[in-house]
Enzyme design. Structure first.
Site, PDB file in Angstrom:
ATOM      1  N   ASP A 191       0.588   4.722  -2.228  1.00 15.75           N
ATOM      2  CA  ASP A 191       1.100   3.348  -2.260  1.00 15.75           C
ATOM      3  C   ASP A 191       1.687   3.015  -0.890  1.00 15.75           C
ATOM      4  OD1 ASP A 191       2.017   0.870  -2.956  1.00 15.75           O
ATOM      5  OD2 ASP A 191       3.600   1.572  -4.301  1.00 15.75           O
ATOM      6  N   HIS A 248      -1.320  -3.840   1.004  1.00 18.56           N
ATOM      7  CA  HIS A 248      -1.841  -4.255   2.308  1.00 18.56           C
ATOM      8  C   HIS A 248      -2.170  -5.739   2.184  1.00 18.56           C
ATOM      9  CE1 HIS A 248      -3.842  -3.551   6.218  1.00 18.56           C
ATOM     10  NE2 HIS A 248      -4.663  -4.518   5.809  1.00 18.56           N
ATOM     11  N   GLU A 252      -5.403  -2.534  -0.918  1.00 17.14           N
ATOM     12  CA  GLU A 252      -5.655  -3.933  -0.583  1.00 17.14           C
ATOM     13  C   GLU A 252      -6.443  -4.606  -1.707  1.00 17.14           C
ATOM     14  OE1 GLU A 252      -7.238  -6.681   3.142  1.00 17.14           O
ATOM     15  OE2 GLU A 252      -7.910  -4.601   2.981  1.00 17.14           O
TER      16      GLU A 252
END
EC number: 3.2.1.4
Length: 626
Positions: free
Chosen positions: A564, A516, A573
């Site tokens: 994932d 992310h 993230e």
């Protein structure tokens, strides 16, 4: 007259003696004389037959000035020296003359390999005009108009670091990240040098502190505001529709939406953390006197702002663009944390007097045995502050009037460390062994690494003062037990987990590939994508086109599960504070470059500004209001 005699002095010869001998000879009987002559002739003849009598050999001596020695002894000593040279000295000279290859250092352990990568994450998160040697080919200049609405800041708020997978600059966690990096350099500078990362990590710290000095008027002695954040418009909702850092999916280089600044006039927590970051960095840069002084002066200014009476509302209160992300739950921990760092940086006893005032730990609830207060994080500095103050007691032991509070901090630190062990059932652990310091919520790994760092550091502190361990109730725990805990957590992150994957990008063969993260997921192909044009890359199932080397992701859930996917930002993230803790923990644990074992910290590093003798504590400042 006297004739010289070198063997015994002189002989005296009298003339009268010759006359007496002549008179005696005149009276001799001639017959007797004749017989005597024949007798002497016989002796002469005998000598012809037998040869001359054998002459007695005399030893030859050499006068060396201070002593006299036989020449044979001198020759014997000479030939002994020659023999020794031939048998011993000559082989040594020949052996040294032959070129030898230097032995190769032992290969780096996995912690050092991960450390090299983890530091690169900060290069990838830089905002502003990047140096040519930044080392991340898919990153470029960005955020060059940041702070353009801050008219009192010359040149704006250009620089610093983006916080995570978005393009926001949150100054509170950014400052904490710089404090952590500086602390690790102060304690383990020898390791950083040994693994070739000393200059690199200092450059990363300076990039952050240069920016933090822009967030307030650092040249003034008194200020009335701090800039707390850059970017986000509106209510900062995850699913908002206005063009901002969460609605848009853009590389930082392609941002085309407004990036307003947020200033606060009250920030005891924010001001305290920025003061801690600048003070810690001033110790790192003591070899640069001018810059270190600049940092110390800035730290004093922002610390004064943080302590200002009547301006002690938490910086995030009633700030929806901040509160949703980095809400501060207290500022007493930042008071303790910043006061400790200010004392180490300056040696000014007013700071240590404040840090050890019994009212401070009371207001901070430092000795209340609250479980969550034992977890070191960007929001709770208590464990770090208590360890810093325990350091003072362990290495300098200043005594009265500081001792009572320092004993309390030391005891609290030992108790915090006890809570890390599964056997005492303070925190839950996953079946795979990950400590759930944040009770199974998102981003668990940033808490794991921060507390692994302080655990390893406390072990080194104890070893530096020859203390083998401490008691957790009736159980004696050793420094190796504590270090093994820290290693177990790092090993889990690096692949020793049920999924057999590394949670550090680029480390090992299996690691997250769908972060992310806007910069990593959007191709560096010369195309400038619109605010929503980047969604195709956010939603793509393909692996990231740009490798975010060294990024530690949020981590698995409480069941060791991990998805994932770019949409699972709580798991996938990376963040500044996460990687700062990772770097600190890795350098504390690694043995690379220093042979086997862990090198003890240089306990005198932080004390160069601390006076050797402690005067009596001054009364609390008038601004002190519990």
């Amino acid at each position: 007259m006297y004739s010289a005699n070198h063997w015994g002095g002189s002989f005296e010869i009298a003339d009268g003696a010759a006359e007496d001998d002549h008179s005696r000879n005149m009276d001799l009987d001639r017959g007797a004389l004749s017989a005597r002559q024949h007798h002497e002739l016989d002796e002469t003849q005998q000598s012809w037959l037998l040869g001359p009598p054998e002459a007695k050999k005399k030893d030859k001596y050499v006068d060396l000035g201070c002593i006299v020695v036989k020449r044979k002894v001198l020759w014997w000593a000479f030939w002994c020296v020659v023999a020794a040279f031939v048998l011993i000295g000559l082989p040594i000279i020949i052996a040294k003359a032959i070129p030898h290859k230097k032995p190769r250092p032992p290969p780096p352990d996995q912690y050092t390999e991960a450390l090299h990568k983890a530091l690169l994450f900060f290069n990838a998160q830089k905002s502003g005009r990047l140096p040519k040697n930044n080392g991340i080919p898919w990153r470029g200049n960005s955020g060059l108009s940041d702070g353009s609405d801050a008219k009192d800041v010359k040149g704006g708020l250009v620089g610093g670091y983006y916080d995570a997978g978005d393009n926001i600059k949150f100054h509170f966690p950014m400052a904490f990240s710089m404090t952590l990096l500086s602390w690790s350099v102060i304690e383990y500078s020898a390791k950083y040098k040994a693994v070739g990362e000393y200059d690199h990590v200092r450059e990363l710290i300076k990039w952050g502190t240069d920016y933090l000095l822009l967030t307030f008027n650092s040249s003034a002695s008194t200020i009335d505001k701090i800039y707390a954040q850059v970017s986000i418009v509106g209510a900062a909702k995850i699913n908002g529709t206005q063009p901002d850092d969460h609605h848009c999916w853009n590389r930082p280089e392609d941002m085309a939406y407004p990036r307003p600044t947020i200033a606060v006039s009250s920030g005891p927590d924010l001001g305290g953390e920025i003061a801690a970051a600048l003070a810690a960095a001033s110790i790192v840069f003591r070899d640069n006197a001018a810059y270190s002084k600049k940092l110390t002066q800035g730290a004093a200014t922002v610390y004064k702002f943080a302590r200002q009476s009547g301006h002690r509302t938490p910086y995030s209160l009633r700030q929806p663009d901040i509160e949703y992300y980095y809400n501060s739950t207290s500022y007493w921990d930042e008071y303790m944390w910043s006061a400790a760092w200010m004392y180490y940086a300056t040696g000014n006893t007013s700071y240590i007097s404040f840090a050890t005032d019994p009212r401070l730990p009371k207001n901070a609830k430092a000795f209340f045995n609250i479980l969550d207060f034992s977890v070191f994080s960007w929001d709770n500095k208590l464990p770090g502050a208590q360890l810093l103050l325990s350091r003072l007691r362990m290495f300098l032991n200043p005594g009265y009037p500081y001792e009572e509070s320092l004993i309390g901090y030391h005891n609290a630190t030992s108790l915090n460390m006890c809570m890390y062990f599964p056997r005492f059932n303070s925190f839950n652990f996953t079946k795979g062994g990950m400590a759930l310091f944040n009770h199974g919520n998102g981003q668990p790994l940033q808490y794991v690494v921060a507390n692994s760092f302080v655990a390893a550091l406390y072990a080194d502190y104890m070893e530096a003062v020859n203390v083998p361990g401490w008691y957790c109730g009736p159980n004696f725990m050793t420094t190796n037990d504590l270090r093994d805990f820290a290693k177990s957590q790092l090993n889990y992150i690096l692949g020793d987990n049920p999924r057999k994957m590394s949670y550090v990008v680029g480390f090992g063969k299996k690691y997250p590939r769908h972060l992310h993260h806007r910069g990593a997921s959007t191709p560096h192909n010369g195309v400038k994508y619109s605010c929503t044009g980047g969604y195709k890359w956010r939603d793509s199932k393909k692996a990231d086109p740009n490798l975010l080397n060294g990024a530690m992701v949020g981590g698995p859930d409480k069941n060791d599960g991990f998805k994932d996917s770019r949409n699972t930002f709580g798991q996938n993230e990376p963040t500044l504070v996460g990687n700062a803790g990772l770097v600190a923990a890795l350098v504390a644990i690694t043995s690379s470059g220093k042979g086997a074992g862990v090198t003890a910290v240089d306990k005198n590093t932080m004390f160069s500004a601390v006076p050797p003798m402690f005067p009596a504590a001054p009364p609390p400042p008038s601004s002190w209001k519990p």
